[in-house]
Design an enzyme around this catalytic site. Structure first.
Site, PDB file in Angstrom:
ATOM      1  N   GLY A 169       0.897  -1.330   0.013  1.00 55.51           N
ATOM      2  CA  GLY A 169       0.074   0.024  -0.072  1.00 55.51           C
ATOM      3  C   GLY A 169       0.819   1.304  -0.020  1.00 55.51           C
ATOM      4  O   GLY A 169       0.218   2.405  -0.236  1.00 55.51           O
TER       5      GLY A 169
ATOM      6  N   MET B 261       5.627   4.413  -4.446  1.00 58.69           N
ATOM      7  CA  MET B 261       7.036   4.604  -4.541  1.00 58.69           C
ATOM      8  C   MET B 261       7.205   5.538  -5.778  1.00 58.69           C
ATOM      9  O   MET B 261       6.500   4.996  -6.744  1.00 58.69           O
ATOM     10  CB  MET B 261       7.781   3.246  -4.783  1.00 58.69           C
ATOM     11  CG  MET B 261       9.302   3.508  -5.197  1.00 58.69           C
ATOM     12  SD  MET B 261       9.912   1.742  -5.418  1.00 58.69           S
ATOM     13  CE  MET B 261       9.336   1.227  -6.931  1.00 58.69           C
TER      14      MET B 261
ATOM     15  N   TYR C 162      28.011  -0.222  -2.380  1.00 61.50           N
ATOM     16  CA  TYR C 162      28.441   1.023  -3.131  1.00 61.50           C
ATOM     17  C   TYR C 162      29.324   1.933  -2.340  1.00 61.50           C
ATOM     18  O   TYR C 162      29.909   2.808  -2.818  1.00 61.50           O
ATOM     19  CB  TYR C 162      27.101   1.677  -3.427  1.00 61.50           C
ATOM     20  CG  TYR C 162      26.235   0.958  -4.469  1.00 61.50           C
ATOM     21  CD1 TYR C 162      26.499  -0.144  -4.743  1.00 61.50           C
ATOM     22  CD2 TYR C 162      24.910   1.583  -4.700  1.00 61.50           C
ATOM     23  CE1 TYR C 162      25.456  -0.755  -5.555  1.00 61.50           C
ATOM     24  CE2 TYR C 162      24.000   0.860  -5.467  1.00 61.50           C
ATOM     25  CZ  TYR C 162      24.398  -0.512  -6.024  1.00 61.50           C
ATOM     26  OH  TYR C 162      23.434  -1.008  -6.705  1.00 61.50           O
TER      27      TYR C 162
ATOM     28  N   LYS D  47      20.401  -1.548   0.327  1.00 58.79           N
ATOM     29  CA  LYS D  47      20.441  -2.836   0.181  1.00 58.79           C
ATOM     30  C   LYS D  47      21.583  -3.810   1.121  1.00 58.79           C
ATOM     31  O   LYS D  47      22.595  -3.297   1.099  1.00 58.79           O
ATOM     32  CB  LYS D  47      20.777  -3.333  -1.419  1.00 58.79           C
ATOM     33  CG  LYS D  47      20.049  -2.473  -2.369  1.00 58.79           C
ATOM     34  CD  LYS D  47      20.501  -2.982  -3.983  1.00 58.79           C
ATOM     35  CE  LYS D  47      19.773  -2.081  -4.862  1.00 58.79           C
ATOM     36  NZ  LYS D  47      21.035  -1.024  -5.092  1.00 58.79           N
TER      37      LYS D  47
HETATM   38  P1  NDP Z   1      22.470   3.109 -16.142  1.00 64.22           P
HETATM   39  O1  NDP Z   1      21.944   2.240 -17.235  1.00 64.22           O
HETATM   40  O2  NDP Z   1      21.996   3.742 -15.346  1.00 64.22           O
HETATM   41  O3  NDP Z   1      23.666   3.843 -17.008  1.00 64.22           O
HETATM   42  C1  NDP Z   1      24.731   4.565 -16.335  1.00 64.22           C
HETATM   43  C2  NDP Z   1      25.800   5.179 -16.955  1.00 64.22           C
HETATM   44  O4  NDP Z   1      25.218   6.018 -18.442  1.00 64.22           O
HETATM   45  C3  NDP Z   1      26.829   6.008 -16.459  1.00 64.22           C
HETATM   46  O5  NDP Z   1      28.051   5.906 -17.138  1.00 64.22           O
HETATM   47  C4  NDP Z   1      26.224   7.669 -16.803  1.00 64.22           C
HETATM   48  O6  NDP Z   1      27.245   8.413 -17.044  1.00 64.22           O
HETATM   49  C5  NDP Z   1      25.715   7.131 -18.344  1.00 64.22           C
HETATM   50  N1  NDP Z   1      24.432   8.124 -18.569  1.00 64.22           N
HETATM   51  C6  NDP Z   1      23.600   8.298 -17.728  1.00 64.22           C
HETATM   52  N2  NDP Z   1      22.307   9.210 -18.207  1.00 64.22           N
HETATM   53  C7  NDP Z   1      22.904   9.276 -19.647  1.00 64.22           C
HETATM   54  C8  NDP Z   1      22.218   9.842 -20.502  1.00 64.22           C
HETATM   55  N3  NDP Z   1      21.196  10.728 -20.578  1.00 64.22           N
HETATM   56  N4  NDP Z   1      22.891   9.941 -21.821  1.00 64.22           N
HETATM   57  C9  NDP Z   1      24.248   9.266 -21.781  1.00 64.22           C
HETATM   58  N5  NDP Z   1      24.722   8.572 -20.854  1.00 64.22           N
HETATM   59  C10 NDP Z   1      24.009   8.478 -19.667  1.00 64.22           C
HETATM   60  O7  NDP Z   1      23.680   1.976 -15.463  1.00 64.22           O
HETATM   61  P2  NDP Z   1      23.832   1.502 -13.913  1.00 64.22           P
HETATM   62  O8  NDP Z   1      24.520   0.127 -14.156  1.00 64.22           O
HETATM   63  O9  NDP Z   1      24.637   2.432 -13.299  1.00 64.22           O
HETATM   64  O10 NDP Z   1      22.292   1.363 -13.344  1.00 64.22           O
HETATM   65  C11 NDP Z   1      21.777   2.374 -12.483  1.00 64.22           C
HETATM   66  C12 NDP Z   1      21.446   1.996 -11.086  1.00 64.22           C
HETATM   67  O11 NDP Z   1      20.948   0.562 -10.926  1.00 64.22           O
HETATM   68  C13 NDP Z   1      22.775   1.806 -10.444  1.00 64.22           C
HETATM   69  O12 NDP Z   1      23.398   3.036 -10.154  1.00 64.22           O
HETATM   70  C14 NDP Z   1      22.230   1.210  -9.127  1.00 64.22           C
HETATM   71  O13 NDP Z   1      21.578   2.208  -8.185  1.00 64.22           O
HETATM   72  C15 NDP Z   1      21.384   0.140  -9.735  1.00 64.22           C
HETATM   73  N6  NDP Z   1      22.019  -1.043  -9.962  1.00 64.22           N
HETATM   74  C16 NDP Z   1      21.767  -2.036  -9.115  1.00 64.22           C
HETATM   75  C17 NDP Z   1      22.194  -3.590  -9.206  1.00 64.22           C
HETATM   76  C18 NDP Z   1      21.763  -4.505  -8.284  1.00 64.22           C
HETATM   77  O14 NDP Z   1      22.360  -5.600  -8.453  1.00 64.22           O
HETATM   78  N7  NDP Z   1      20.608  -4.365  -7.659  1.00 64.22           N
HETATM   79  C19 NDP Z   1      23.565  -3.800 -10.198  1.00 64.22           C
HETATM   80  C20 NDP Z   1      23.633  -2.265 -10.909  1.00 64.22           C
HETATM   81  C21 NDP Z   1      23.142  -1.368 -10.893  1.00 64.22           C
HETATM   82  P3  NDP Z   1      27.491   9.622 -16.214  1.00 64.22           P
HETATM   83  O15 NDP Z   1      27.282   9.200 -14.457  1.00 64.22           O
HETATM   84  O16 NDP Z   1      28.869   9.954 -16.094  1.00 64.22           O
HETATM   85  O17 NDP Z   1      26.692  10.762 -16.418  1.00 64.22           O
END
Ligand code: NDP
Length: 301
Positions: free
Chosen positions: A17, A20, A56, A81
């Site tokens: 409920g 998010m 992280y 997490k």
């Molecule tokens: P994303 O798909 O969010 O991609 C992030 C990358 O894309 C970074 O290098 C960022 O660069 C770049 N980026 C962001 N916005 C843009 C844009 N508009 N255009 C071009 N490039 C862009 O990948 P993540 O793997 O970071 O996943 C997101 C989140 O998911 C993580 O931060 C984490 O919180 C979570 N996660 C969870 C996991 C799990 O096991 N539960 C595993 C992996 C991730 P920059 O920052 O330099 O702008």
């Protein structure tokens, strides 16, 4: 027919409920120097969901960014997490308290088990049972899992009382995880996409996927059609599927860009065209073989 659109972040109601925000900021691989600024910038841009993890090593900076934002705690939804090295009956509670202390908070909105640990599923279940107690005491407003495959969900749900509210999984146009999404739906679990725009391909050894989703011509064509960027098209695709998504960026312009997705929706045929890009190839770790030794991370207390 006129499409219904909203310029505000949409909310997803979880199975217990609580609401998010559908779209949030991820901070995996955001350095401690970058994290507080990124969180502060995101909140100023309208983000109200921040996704971090003990592993992280930036929970402290997430807390700092939230405090700097000046927005009331109750208006921000924080996910963190439990790392697999802390799985087990005895170690879960102290690890949860350590996350709270680092974040400078007295409750978590969503507490996730970071990975299933199939080789020691007893420890996985033991941790979840502690999370159930944290939920009952109001220390967490919702609990869930991450990277769980259908068999892990079934196994967990068969031994516990609270159905996870969220399953956060690797999900982008090149890897749709349809079987997991269907299992989530069956159990009333919200699917949350990690690496939603395909960031995992930049750090993966997967060589059979030649381009990143951001460079895909189908996405590019839709970007021209809607005068949006490829990242915005992909994020809209997640939202139009009913998924939550947590793109990571530490770049102020991209943080803003990734949130500017509430003034359009994709047509059903366009959603299907993006679905068809699925390669079935996972770029991240395999949940079936994940265990304590997969990543020997030291959590900075
Ligand atoms: P994303 O798909 O969010 O991609 C992030 C990358 O894309 C970074 O290098 C960022 O660069 C770049 N980026 C962001 N916005 C843009 C844009 N508009 N255009 C071009 N490039 C862009 O990948 P993540 O793997 O970071 O996943 C997101 C989140 O998911 C993580 O931060 C984490 O919180 C979570 N996660 C969870 C996991 C799990 O096991 N539960 C595993 C992996 C991730 P920059 O920052 O330099 O702008």
């Amino acid at each position: 027919m006129e499409k219904i659109m909203s310029t505000a972040n949409s909310l997803i109601t979880l199975n217990n409920g609580i609401d998010m925000p559908a779209l949030g900021l991820g901070v995996f691989l955001a350095s401690s120097e970058q994290t507080a600024d990124a969180v502060e910038t995101a909140i100023a841009r309208g983000y109200r969901l921040i996704d971090t993890a003990a592993a992280y090593n930036n929970e402290r900076q997430v807390g700092e960014g939230i405090r700097r934002s000046g927005i009331a705690r109750g208006e921000i939804f924080i996910t963190t997490k439990l790392w697999v090295a802390d799985y087990g009956h005895e170690s879960t509670r102290p690890a949860f308290e350590a996350s709270l202390r680092r974040l400078g908070l007295d409750y978590i909105d969503l507490y996730l088990l970071h990975w299933p640990m199939p080789k020691d599923f007893e420890a996985t279940v033991a941790s979840y049972k502690v999370a159930e107690k944290l939920l009952a005491k109001g220390r967490a407003r919702a609990i869930g899992v991450s990277n769980f495959q259908p068999q892990h969900l079934e196994n967990l749900i068969g031994q516990t009382d609270v159905v996870p509210a969220v399953n956060q999984i690797e999900l982008n146009p090149y890897f749709i995880e349809q079987a997991v999404c269907e299992a989530n739906k069956r159990y009333g679990i919200v699917t949350q996409s990690w690496s939603p725009i395909g960031g995992v391909y930049d750090r993966s050894q997967t060589t059979s996927v030649p381009t990143r989703p951001l460079d895909n011509p189908v996405i590019g064509k839709l970007a021209s059609r809607y005068r949006k960027t490829p990242a915005q098209i992909i994020l809209r695709w997640h939202l139009d599927h009913g998924f939550s998504a947590i793109p990571k960026s530490v770049t102020p312009s991209r943080i803003a860009e990734n949130f500017d997705v509430f003034d359009f929706v994709l047509a059903p045929g366009e959603i299907v065209a993006i679905d068809a890009l699925d390669t079935g190839i996972r770029a991240g770790s395999d949940p079936e073989t994940f265990d304590r030794n997969s990543y020997p991370i030291t959590i900075d207390n």
